[in-house]
Design an enzyme around this catalytic site. Structure first.
Site, PDB file in Angstrom:
ATOM      1  N   THR A 125       2.218  -8.872  -3.740  1.00 39.43           N
ATOM      2  CA  THR A 125       0.834  -9.319  -3.610  1.00 39.43           C
ATOM      3  C   THR A 125      -0.036  -8.600  -4.630  1.00 39.43           C
ATOM      4  O   THR A 125       0.297  -7.501  -5.087  1.00 39.43           O
ATOM      5  CB  THR A 125       0.264  -9.020  -2.208  1.00 39.43           C
ATOM      6  OG1 THR A 125       0.023  -7.605  -2.088  1.00 39.43           O
ATOM      7  CG2 THR A 125       1.184  -9.484  -1.111  1.00 39.43           C
ATOM      8  N   ASP A 126      -1.157  -9.192  -4.967  1.00 40.14           N
ATOM      9  CA  ASP A 126      -2.196  -8.454  -5.669  1.00 40.14           C
ATOM     10  C   ASP A 126      -2.820  -7.486  -4.657  1.00 40.14           C
ATOM     11  O   ASP A 126      -2.475  -7.493  -3.469  1.00 40.14           O
ATOM     12  CB  ASP A 126      -3.248  -9.413  -6.236  1.00 40.14           C
ATOM     13  CG  ASP A 126      -4.001  -8.823  -7.425  1.00 40.14           C
ATOM     14  OD1 ASP A 126      -3.972  -7.586  -7.607  1.00 40.14           O
ATOM     15  OD2 ASP A 126      -4.649  -9.595  -8.159  1.00 40.14           O
ATOM     16  N   ALA A 127      -3.721  -6.635  -5.122  1.00 42.17           N
ATOM     17  CA  ALA A 127      -4.295  -5.589  -4.266  1.00 42.17           C
ATOM     18  C   ALA A 127      -4.862  -6.174  -2.977  1.00 42.17           C
ATOM     19  O   ALA A 127      -5.638  -7.126  -2.998  1.00 42.17           O
ATOM     20  CB  ALA A 127      -5.371  -4.834  -5.031  1.00 42.17           C
TER      21      ALA A 127
END
Length: 572
Positions: A290-292
């Site tokens: 995932t992104d942040a």
């Protein structure tokens, strides 16, 4: 559910490596398995983001994290942190940095080569190749083994500033060409490549740090653009893909016709985009991260206790960053115990995670005491070879967008008295402009024989026009506007209403505007007749910029159509 095959690309593991993966997972406790799903963000000094109350060793012992990233610090500090983490870790860590333009993404003293925008402007794949080459060499000397780059987004919308400088082009062909070269350079180092931001940013102007991102393309449009980019890299064996908090509504509804607008989720939570499109249709056999997870594109979707495990259930294999480490770990553990994350999905995610560690032979290096880096390796940071590449990239990339008033070249005889205007962006954020840039430009000009006066941008009083014209030979406006995640898009913000720094003077004295970051400032200064994109505020870039302004070197960069921001006045 698409299951990983560790014998095939991007893993290509042998039986011994596969056996290590399977046996390691088999011997893990449930808590250790859950911990492997997390990438923790480590800070130097006060850990003000995650509310963490644990020492680094306690994080490893209690939460069994699978990956680490860090924020800030010089090469010695970063190498020291990574060495200590790997020394204390039971299972060796994936350690990531964001090197999209050179080693400066891995440590504060690393070498900047070229952003995606600068590489595109150079029209030379050697520039992006060398950006990848230096990124790999300098980051691996620190102990980094994963690079969260390159950005393979397509900058279709000129208003988008979240990928304005990170994108390698405005069309699929350019993005493929320059990111392929970047990865070829990166591959000289033993490092995992993670491309981003699936399913593709750059079509709208908003930032997923602040709102759900939306890629509005039709299925056909996506397949002919972003689809081509991702297929190219998957075919080439990219190991990791970062899912953005970006929805792709037309494709999601094509895959699941029953979906309504209210059901649309970001890719990080949408199994139709991860499992169905990416892992099955595009046959991606690697790891999805995932992104942040603190970004609003994800947090606005549902309760955190729900989306932490749902991200893994949707097909993501690793979860980027804790909010509160105790809470998030328990959310993920509860999701597994409650069946949100099935046994099959957890096993598959763990095989993909440990498969990358096996590909890098981290377990063997750990057992042979070869995982830790020596300070001597840091000699490569900022070495002469890399500085030469930085200079070459600046020479090829710096772009004269227009000079319709024929203000160039300049010289210290006809343009001796320079009024310097510094336009800066966000202060105190994750990224900000270098406070020493003004002094660097002033000093360099003065060394060449110019007399430089710094303009007070807060002053609304413009004074007498004729006096200004009498006392000023050149107005040099520098846009060093930098910011990240605090605004949906970054534009010029004047220091005061109707301040004297607004270019009222373009018909009074020769005026040059040079941007050291974003490439589309002409939208806000269409009155400027001489405009340059210089891409970065490094010493090498400043020297090259002034050399070119003086005619000592040709402008070699080529602008894309986005620089005109769809404004006819911008071309005048």
């Amino acid at each position: 559910m698409a299951k990983v095959n560790l014998k095939q690309k991007p893993y290509n593991l042998d039986e011994i490596q596969i056996n290590w993966v399977k046996e390691t997972i088999k011997n893990m406790t449930t808590e250790e398995k859950i911990g492997q799903l997390f990438f923790n963000l480590f800070f130097f000094g006060n850990d003000h983001f995650s509310g963490n109350k644990y020492t680094n060793k306690e994080i490893l012992d209690k939460f069994h994290i699978g990956g680490a990233r860090y924020h800030g610090a010089n090469s010695e500090e970063v190498q020291g942190l990574i060495n200590q983490l790997q020394k204390d870790a039971k299972i060796p860590l994936l350690v990531a940095a964001n090197c999209d333009a050179g080693g400066n993404g891995a440590c504060s003293d690393g070498t900047y080569i070229a952003s995606g925008a600068q590489a595109e402007a150079s029209r030379d794949t050697k520039v992006s190749y060398q950006a990848g080459y230096v990124s790999g060499r300098e980051s691996t000397s620190l102990g980094v083994n994963v690079n969260f780059d390159p950005c393979v987004d397509i900058l279709k919308n000129w208003r988008n500033t979240i990928v304005n400088t990170r994108a390698y082009g405005t069309n699929a062909d350019d993005v493929i060409k320059y990111t392929n070269a970047y990865i070829q350079g990166l591959n000289h180092s033993e490092i995992i490549t993670c491309i981003k931001h699936w399913p593709g940013d750059g079509t709208e102007e908003r930032d997923q740090h602040l709102v759900l991102g939306v890629n509005e393309l039709s299925v056909k449009e996506w397949e002919e653009s972003f689809g081509r980019v991702y297929r190219n890299h998957i075919d080439n064996g990219v190991e990791m893909i970062m899912a953005g908090h970006i929805a792709l509504p037309e494709y999601q509804k094509f895959l699941m016709p029953e979906l309504e607008d209210k059901d649309i989720l970001p890719a990080t939570l949408a199994p139709e985009l991860i499992e169905d499109l990416l892992k099955t249709k595009l046959n991606f056999n690697g790891l999805v991260i995932t992104d942040a997870s603190h970004m609003l594109g994800m947090t606005s979707a549902m309760r955190r206790e729900d989306y932490v495990p749902k991200s893994i259930a949707a097909g993501c294999d690793m979860f980027l960053f804790f909010n509160n480490i105790d809470e998030d770990f328990q959310f993920m553990l509860n999701g597994y115990k409650n069946g949100v994350i099935t046994e099959e999905r957890l096993q598959d995610a763990l095989e993909r995670i440990l498969g990358l560690k096996a590909k890098l032979n981290l377990h063997i290096k750990q057992s042979n005491n070869q995982l830790l880096k020596d300070k001597k390796e840091l000699e490569i940071i900022g070495c002469e070879e890399h500085i030469k590449m930085s200079i070459e990239a600046a020479d090829k990339g710096i772009t004269l967008v227009k000079d319709t008033q024929n203000n160039l070249p300049i010289n210290p005889i006809n343009h001796k008295r320079v009024r310097l205007y510094m336009l800066e962006g966000e202060k105190g954020g994750i990224y900000e402009s270098n406070s020493s840039t003004q002094d660097l430009i002033k000093s360099e000009l003065e060394n060449r024989g110019y007399i430089v006066t710094i303009n007070n941008g807060f002053d609304r009083i413009k004074g007498k026009t004729l006096q200004y014209r009498e006392e000023t030979d050149l107005a040099l406006v520098i846009g060093n506007i930098v910011g990240y995640g605090a605004e949906n898009n970054y534009r010029i913000r004047w220091k005061a209403a109707m301040a004297n720094e607004v270019p009222w003077f373009v018909h009074e004295v020769p005026t040059i505007f040079a941007s050291l970051n974003f490439t589309t400032h002409l939208h806000d200064v269409t009155m400027v007749k001489t405009y340059i994109n210089a891409y970065k505020d490094t010493h090498e870039s400043i020297i090259q910029l002034i050399d070119k302004m003086e005619g000592k070197s040709k402008f070699k960069g080529t602008p894309n159509e986005n620089v005109w921001t769809n404004k006819w006045q911008a071309k005048l």
